[in-house]
Scaffold this active site. Structure first.
Site, PDB file in Angstrom:
ATOM      1  CD  GLU A  79      -1.920  -4.450  11.317  1.00 48.01           C
ATOM      2  OE1 GLU A  79      -0.726  -4.758  11.462  1.00 48.01           O
ATOM      3  OE2 GLU A  79      -2.444  -4.326  10.202  1.00 48.01           O
ATOM      4  CG  HIS A 135      -5.289 -35.670  17.090  1.00 45.71           C
ATOM      5  ND1 HIS A 135      -5.635 -36.862  17.679  1.00 45.71           N
ATOM      6  CD2 HIS A 135      -6.173 -35.476  16.079  1.00 45.71           C
ATOM      7  CE1 HIS A 135      -6.672 -37.387  17.031  1.00 45.71           C
ATOM      8  NE2 HIS A 135      -7.017 -36.550  16.060  1.00 45.71           N
ATOM      9  CD  GLU A 154       9.271  -6.349   6.878  1.00 43.59           C
ATOM     10  OE1 GLU A 154       9.157  -5.197   6.397  1.00 43.59           O
ATOM     11  OE2 GLU A 154       8.930  -6.640   8.038  1.00 43.59           O
ATOM     12  N   GLY A 173      -4.793  -1.485   4.837  1.00 36.91           N
ATOM     13  CA  GLY A 173      -3.969  -2.626   4.408  1.00 36.91           C
ATOM     14  C   GLY A 173      -4.658  -3.969   4.645  1.00 36.91           C
ATOM     15  NE  ARG A 174      -6.512  -3.663  10.735  1.00 36.94           N
ATOM     16  CZ  ARG A 174      -5.798  -2.547  10.834  1.00 36.94           C
ATOM     17  NH1 ARG A 174      -4.630  -2.457  10.224  1.00 36.94           N
ATOM     18  NH2 ARG A 174      -6.226  -1.516  11.526  1.00 36.94           N
ATOM     19  CE  LYS A 201      -3.453   2.598   2.460  1.00 35.86           C
ATOM     20  NZ  LYS A 201      -4.366   2.792   3.566  1.00 35.86           N
ATOM     21  CE  LYS A 205       5.670  -1.483   9.890  1.00 35.35           C
ATOM     22  NZ  LYS A 205       4.769  -0.764   9.011  1.00 35.35           N
TER      23      LYS A 205
HETATM   24  O1  F6P Z   1       3.094  -3.519   9.759  1.00 40.95           O
HETATM   25  C1  F6P Z   1       1.755  -3.298   9.599  1.00 40.95           C
HETATM   26  C2  F6P Z   1       1.336  -2.941   8.222  1.00 40.95           C
HETATM   27  O2  F6P Z   1       1.282  -1.573   8.105  1.00 40.95           O
HETATM   28  C3  F6P Z   1       0.017  -3.600   7.878  1.00 40.95           C
HETATM   29  O3  F6P Z   1      -1.061  -2.921   8.380  1.00 40.95           O
HETATM   30  C4  F6P Z   1       0.093  -3.658   6.401  1.00 40.95           C
HETATM   31  O4  F6P Z   1      -0.869  -4.508   5.882  1.00 40.95           O
HETATM   32  C5  F6P Z   1       1.497  -4.118   6.231  1.00 40.95           C
HETATM   33  O5  F6P Z   1       2.225  -3.424   7.217  1.00 40.95           O
HETATM   34  C6  F6P Z   1       2.110  -3.913   4.877  1.00 40.95           C
HETATM   35  O6  F6P Z   1       2.130  -2.577   4.516  1.00 40.95           O
HETATM   36  P1  F6P Z   1       2.293  -2.145   3.012  1.00 40.95           P
HETATM   37  O7  F6P Z   1       1.145  -2.719   2.247  1.00 40.95           O
HETATM   38  O8  F6P Z   1       2.277  -0.649   3.006  1.00 40.95           O
HETATM   39  O9  F6P Z   1       3.582  -2.694   2.509  1.00 40.95           O
END
Ligand code: F6P
Length: 508
Positions: free
Chosen positions: A337, A368, A198, A251-252, A192, A479
């Site tokens: 979240e 189990h 990452e 994002g979520r 987003k 972060k």
């Molecule tokens: O670390 C949390 C977060 O901001 C989430 O809410 C989001 O979905 C994810 O990181 C990834 O963010 P982006 O889509 O901006 O890479």
């Protein structure tokens, strides 16, 4: 948005008499009241909340809290596209992605979908050369939804094989590239913000893999899925392959937007459209159904009853269908979240618990492993079961009969318990709550409905507690510290952390 004092009503909820499930089932109307079937686009779905401690008394108090906090008005504000995410100063328009709510937001979403559809169909028609695989790189909300949907719906006959890579650990990317040929692979960079470390580090390594694999123009193989198109272009993605979505889609909550590109690529556009339609049907139900028949509000009321009045600090979800094995991790992000907050939307410290810990797994495996605690542990943990009547395989129907029998037996056993006589180790106290969602068939529309149901369930809990479910500032500190830690001459940390860095051989 000033906090409303509902403390007396929450106290009233705690002080209500607490009849057990056996007593509640003495009411012959209980099944009619708490087990409803919705006719949804993907087929009927049964929402059975009868084995929870919901009762007319509980609902009456929660209904009064809903009135106090103006749940109806908050719901209208959500769909109208008002600035409901006040801490970030924006609306939350994920429902517009399914064509519901604010007309301008829905129109914009439809335009973005048209653009995405054009690219998906061009790829299917071979206009970008032979494409056999897509490596989808994203994390959190930019990965969990696509991962769930593709694992659930595209196990067979995927139009393009999708591999989701989220973790910065290079082992994740290594596992994906091992299954792909650079000559026939596209890379989707899903972010987003287009700033997530990452994702950008993984994306660069994926480009390097393409280059080493003989692809002359690796950037020519990249599609960007983002609400920050300028950043994607500046990073090197050709503007024609940037699929934007609105900043107001959290994002979520973003798998309905261009973050769903891999879903559409794997299923075909009709499948993605069905996914949206399944979600839209739940939007309509949530808006239109009166509180007493509203399965979303009912589920949220049960959740609130357990966290607020019965001291439950966790909630477990078990998918009795292998295709839904990623649902627990999807719901973890959605719920934790969104509602894992310690202040209300206006910054006042919460006087009550916020979201419980969501956890879970797959049945029958989990039986189990962790069900011992559910049946005989000292914690009261409400459980949700998910099952599908029609199996997702052609093996002996015995597999599915046994699977479903186990699912339903767990709910029944948690509720009834069994006296152990003079052997307390064999005593099951029972009276442990569960809810069951039983779908006829698991297709794209049904999955869309299930996810939207949980989005709104989470929203209702948030509104009842006065939380803003659409921000996530709690993830930022870690972060920032990781960035500071990974920079030369960067900040110094506590003795324990410095010793860990030294022991791991990280020079700074
Ligand atoms: O670390 C949390 C977060 O901001 C989430 O809410 C989001 O979905 C994810 O990181 C990834 O963010 P982006 O889509 O901006 O890479």
């Amino acid at each position: 948005m000033a906090s409303i004092d509902t403390s007396a009503l929450w106290a009233a909820l705690e002080n209500l008499p607490q009849p057990g499930l056996a007593e509640l089932f003495g009411d012959p109307a209980r099944m009619d009241r708490y087990a409803s079937v919705l006719d949804l686009p993907g087929g009927p779905v049964r929402f059975d909340w009868s084995k929870t401690h919901l009762s007319a008394d509980v609902e009456a108090v929660l209904g009064r809290i809903a009135d106090e906090v103006d749940l109806t008005g908050r719901r209208q504000a959500l769909f109208a596209g008002e600035m409901i995410n006040n801490t970030e100063g924006r609306a939350a328009t994920h429902c517009a992605e399914r064509g519901v709510g604010n007309p301008a937001a829905a129109e914009e979403a439809a335009l973005f979908h048209d653009r995405m559809r054009g690219l998906v169909e061009a790829i299917h028609e071979g206009l970008l050369g032979e494409v056999k695989s897509l490596i989808h790189i994203g994390i959190g909300g930019s990965a969990l939804g696509p991962a769930l949907a593709i694992d659930a719906l595209a196990r067979e006959d995927a139009r393009v094989a999708v591999h989701i890579v989220s973790n910065i650990d290079g082992a994740a990317l290594a596992a994906a590239v091992k299954q792909c040929d650079p000559a026939t692979t596209l890379i989707a960079v899903a972010s987003k913000t287009f700033t997530t470390t990452e994702t950008l580090v993984n994306a660069l390594s994926a480009l390097e893999w393409l280059r080493e694999g003989g692809v002359e123009d690796p950037y020519g193989r990249v599609v960007a899925l983002t609400a920050a198109p300028d950043k994607a272009v500046a990073w090197g993605v050709d503007e024609t392959r940037v699929l934007p979505f609105a900043e107001t889609v959290g994002g979520r909550y973003s798998l309905w937007s261009s973050i769903g590109f891999p879903i559409a690529l794997a299923l075909g556009w009709d499948g993605f459209a069905a996914f949206l339609e399944g979600a839209a049907a739940i939007d309509r139900h949530f808006i239109e159904a009166p509180t007493a028949e509203n399965v979303v509000i009912r589920a949220a009321f049960a959740d609130l009853y357990y966290t607020q009045a019965r001291g439950c600090a966790s909630r477990a979800v078990f998918a009795y269908d292998e295709r839904l094995r990623l649902l627990p991790s999807y719901l973890q992000q959605l719920e934790m979240e969104s509602n894992g907050k310690r202040v209300t939307a206006d910054g006042t410290p919460l006087a009550r618990p916020s979201a419980p810990v969501t956890w879970g797994g797959v049945g029958t495996d989990a039986q189990h492993a962790v069900f011992q605690l559910l049946h005989q542990g000292t914690h009261l943990i409400p459980v949700d079961f998910f099952a599908v009547s029609i199996p997702g395989h052609d093996f002996d129907p015995a597999h599915h009969r046994i699977l479903l029998a186990n699912c339903f037996a767990q709910g029944a056993a948690l509720m009834s318990g069994k006296a152990g006589g003079d052997n307390m180790a064999r005593d099951y106290p029972g009276d442990r709550p569960s809810a069951t969602i039983l779908c006829d068939e698991l297709g794209a529309a049904t999955l869309g409905s299930l996810i939207a149901f949980h989005e709104h369930r989470t929203f209702v809990s948030a509104m009842m507690l006065g939380i803003n479910p659409f921000d996530q500032f709690g993830v930022e500190l870690g972060k920032a510290m990781a960035k500071a830690m990974d920079s030369e001459g960067g900040d110094r940390f506590d003795a324990s952390t410095e010793a860990l860095l030294a022991a791991a051989g990280i020079d700074r």
